[in-house]
Design a protein around this motif. Structure first.
Motif, mmCIF file in Angstrom:
data_model
loop_
_atom_site.group_PDB
_atom_site.id
_atom_site.type_symbol
_atom_site.label_atom_id
_atom_site.label_comp_id
_atom_site.label_asym_id
_atom_site.label_seq_id
_atom_site.Cartn_x
_atom_site.Cartn_y
_atom_site.Cartn_z
ATOM 1 N N VAL A 167 59.134 32.080 37.776
ATOM 2 C CA VAL A 167 57.821 31.863 37.150
ATOM 3 C C VAL A 167 57.980 31.711 35.638
ATOM 4 O O VAL A 167 57.322 30.868 35.019
ATOM 5 N N GLU A 168 58.871 32.502 35.051
ATOM 6 C CA GLU A 168 59.090 32.405 33.610
ATOM 7 C C GLU A 168 59.683 31.050 33.226
ATOM 8 O O GLU A 168 59.282 30.444 32.224
ATOM 9 N N GLU A 169 60.625 30.560 34.024
ATOM 10 C CA GLU A 169 61.302 29.308 33.689
ATOM 11 C C GLU A 169 60.492 28.079 34.052
ATOM 12 O O GLU A 169 60.469 27.089 33.297
ATOM 13 N N PHE A 170 59.797 28.112 35.193
ATOM 14 C CA PHE A 170 59.131 26.913 35.693
ATOM 15 C C PHE A 170 57.603 26.998 35.666
ATOM 16 O O PHE A 170 56.931 26.035 36.005
ATOM 17 N N GLY A 171 57.074 28.154 35.282
ATOM 18 C CA GLY A 171 55.630 28.287 35.128
ATOM 19 C C GLY A 171 54.916 28.863 36.328
ATOM 20 O O GLY A 171 53.967 29.635 36.167
ATOM 21 N N LEU B 67 58.218 40.910 51.689
ATOM 22 C CA LEU B 67 58.202 41.245 50.270
ATOM 23 C C LEU B 67 58.217 39.994 49.387
ATOM 24 O O LEU B 67 57.523 39.944 48.364
ATOM 25 N N LEU B 68 58.994 38.993 49.778
ATOM 26 C CA LEU B 68 59.029 37.760 48.990
ATOM 27 C C LEU B 68 57.689 37.050 49.051
ATOM 28 O O LEU B 68 57.169 36.573 48.035
ATOM 29 N N THR B 69 57.116 36.985 50.233
ATOM 30 C CA THR B 69 55.804 36.337 50.385
ATOM 31 C C THR B 69 54.753 37.089 49.578
ATOM 32 O O THR B 69 53.905 36.477 48.907
ATOM 33 N N GLN B 70 54.796 38.391 49.620
ATOM 34 C CA GLN B 70 53.871 39.229 48.849
ATOM 35 C C GLN B 70 53.993 38.936 47.362
ATOM 36 O O GLN B 70 52.987 38.759 46.658
ATOM 37 N N ALA B 71 55.224 38.860 46.867
ATOM 38 C CA ALA B 71 55.454 38.624 45.445
ATOM 39 C C ALA B 71 54.944 37.259 45.008
ATOM 40 O O ALA B 71 54.362 37.111 43.928
ATOM 41 N N VAL B 72 55.159 36.255 45.838
ATOM 42 C CA VAL B 72 54.739 34.895 45.492
ATOM 43 C C VAL B 72 53.225 34.739 45.617
ATOM 44 O O VAL B 72 52.585 34.079 44.793
ATOM 45 N N LEU B 73 52.651 35.365 46.635
ATOM 46 C CA LEU B 73 51.205 35.240 46.855
ATOM 47 C C LEU B 73 50.389 35.840 45.714
ATOM 48 O O LEU B 73 49.282 35.373 45.430
ATOM 49 N N SER B 74 50.909 36.853 45.068
ATOM 50 C CA SER B 74 50.180 37.487 43.968
ATOM 51 C C SER B 74 49.829 36.474 42.886
ATOM 52 O O SER B 74 48.685 36.392 42.423
ATOM 53 N N ASP B 75 50.808 35.668 42.491
ATOM 54 C CA ASP B 75 50.574 34.647 41.467
ATOM 55 C C ASP B 75 49.719 33.505 42.013
ATOM 56 O O ASP B 75 48.843 32.984 41.311
ATOM 57 N N MET B 76 49.965 33.118 43.271
ATOM 58 C CA MET B 76 49.172 32.049 43.879
ATOM 59 C C MET B 76 47.695 32.420 43.935
ATOM 60 O O MET B 76 46.820 31.596 43.670
ATOM 61 N N GLN B 77 47.423 33.672 44.277
ATOM 62 C CA GLN B 77 46.034 34.122 44.374
ATOM 63 C C GLN B 77 45.337 34.053 43.018
ATOM 64 O O GLN B 77 44.176 33.650 42.917
ATOM 65 N N SER C 165 65.683 42.747 43.666
ATOM 66 C CA SER C 165 66.172 41.370 43.543
ATOM 67 C C SER C 165 65.040 40.378 43.759
ATOM 68 O O SER C 165 64.915 39.391 43.027
ATOM 69 N N ILE C 166 64.213 40.639 44.747
ATOM 70 C CA ILE C 166 63.088 39.745 45.044
ATOM 71 C C ILE C 166 62.151 39.659 43.850
ATOM 72 O O ILE C 166 61.785 38.569 43.397
ATOM 73 N N LYS C 167 61.767 40.808 43.317
ATOM 74 C CA LYS C 167 60.842 40.824 42.182
ATOM 75 C C LYS C 167 61.456 40.164 40.951
ATOM 76 O O LYS C 167 60.780 39.419 40.227
ATOM 77 N N GLU C 168 62.720 40.433 40.728
ATOM 78 C CA GLU C 168 63.396 39.877 39.557
ATOM 79 C C GLU C 168 63.486 38.360 39.637
ATOM 80 O O GLU C 168 63.202 37.652 38.664
ATOM 81 N N VAL C 169 63.877 37.837 40.795
ATOM 82 C CA VAL C 169 64.050 36.392 40.940
ATOM 83 C C VAL C 169 62.716 35.665 40.865
ATOM 84 O O VAL C 169 62.603 34.616 40.210
#
Length: 267
Positions: free
Chosen positions: A85-89, A128-138, A76-80
């Motif tokens: 990111v797909e919708e808002f960039g 897990l959510l922080t990990q998922a978001v940080l990947s794109d931020m990095q 769910s975390i990865k999907e959301v």
């Protein structure tokens, strides 16, 4: 000068993901972030309630959207995150606000299952959510993580404040809120070189939530007496600090725990 100051605090063109965004602290923070110009993604397990509050904010001319997010489920975390990111960039700011209140008990009464169930959200889900978001931020070289702590991220619980009410301070709440500060500092120190900031906001007791849950009790009287400012936090006391941490007004701040508690922890 006025225009420059306004620009420091604006969140126009920023995309913010806030977990538990329709909860007690979540509602005033979501509104504040949206009023500062951000696109606010309100996420929690109850998608309907998230969208209901987002719709309320949109009716006020604000940019808000509700998403269903199960922090106990890695898929769910990865999907959301992917959908946002797909919708808002991108996701510019993550506010880790959601907390599980399952099994809020004293240590002697806490079962292994209750402890672990809460940690699936409060610890593993947040990671897990922080990990998922940080990947794109990095990859982008910028980002902002704001973790929501508590006065119990700073001092231990004062059990005498509850008097004879039968209320208590749950052991896993103290455990989680101290842990979130250490997690914040780790992120700040590791990811600072990638242009990513991480701070913690630790509010004191929240008046509207206390009033709705408990009314006037020995606990509320003791709490006000033991707080130098003599009151609980209100919406405005949460809204200002979250905008400060989310905006460029705090651009040289990272690894910090901003305590907003009316002086509770200053004794």
């Amino acid at each position: 000068m006025e225009n420059n100051i306004n620009r420091l605090f604006t969140l126009v063109d920023k995309v913010v993901l806030i977990t538990g965004g329709y909860g007690l602290f979540g509602k005033p923070m979501s509104r504040a972030l949206a009023e500062a110009g951000a696109k606010v993604i309100i996420a929690s397990r109850n998608a309907a309630l998230c969208e209901e509050y987002a719709k309320e904010l949109r009716s006020a001319g604000l940019d808000a959207h509700g998403y269903g997010l199960d922090l106990s489920c890695e898929s769910s975390i990865k999907e959301v995150v992917g959908q946002i990111v797909e919708e808002f960039g991108q996701i510019d700011i993550l506010v880790n606000n959601a907390v599980s209140r399952d099994g809020f008990k004293n240590l002697a009464d806490m079962s292994k299952e209750e402890w672990e169930n809460a940690q699936r959200i409060n610890s593993t889900g947040t990671m897990l959510l922080t990990q998922a978001v940080l990947s794109d931020m990095q990859k982008r070289g910028s980002g902002n993580i704001i973790n929501i702590g508590s006065i119990q991220s700073v001092v231990g619980p004062n059990f005498e404040v509850y008097g004879q009410t039968g209320m208590t301070s749950p052991v896993n709440y103290t455990y989680d809120k101290w842990a979130i500060v250490g997690f914040t500092k780790w992120i700040a120190n590791y990811y600072g070189k990638y242009g990513i900031r991480a701070n913690c906001l630790s509010p004191g007791g929240y008046g509207p939530g206390v009033a709705n849950s408990f009314g006037e009790t020995e606990f509320t009287q003791n709490y006000r007496r033991l707080t130098p400012m003599g009151r609980f936090a209100e919406d405005k006391d949460i809204m200002g600090p979250i905008i400060f941490l989310a905006s460029d007004a705090s651009s040289y701040m990272t690894g910090h725990n901003l305590v907003v508690d009316g002086g509770w922890s200053s004794w």
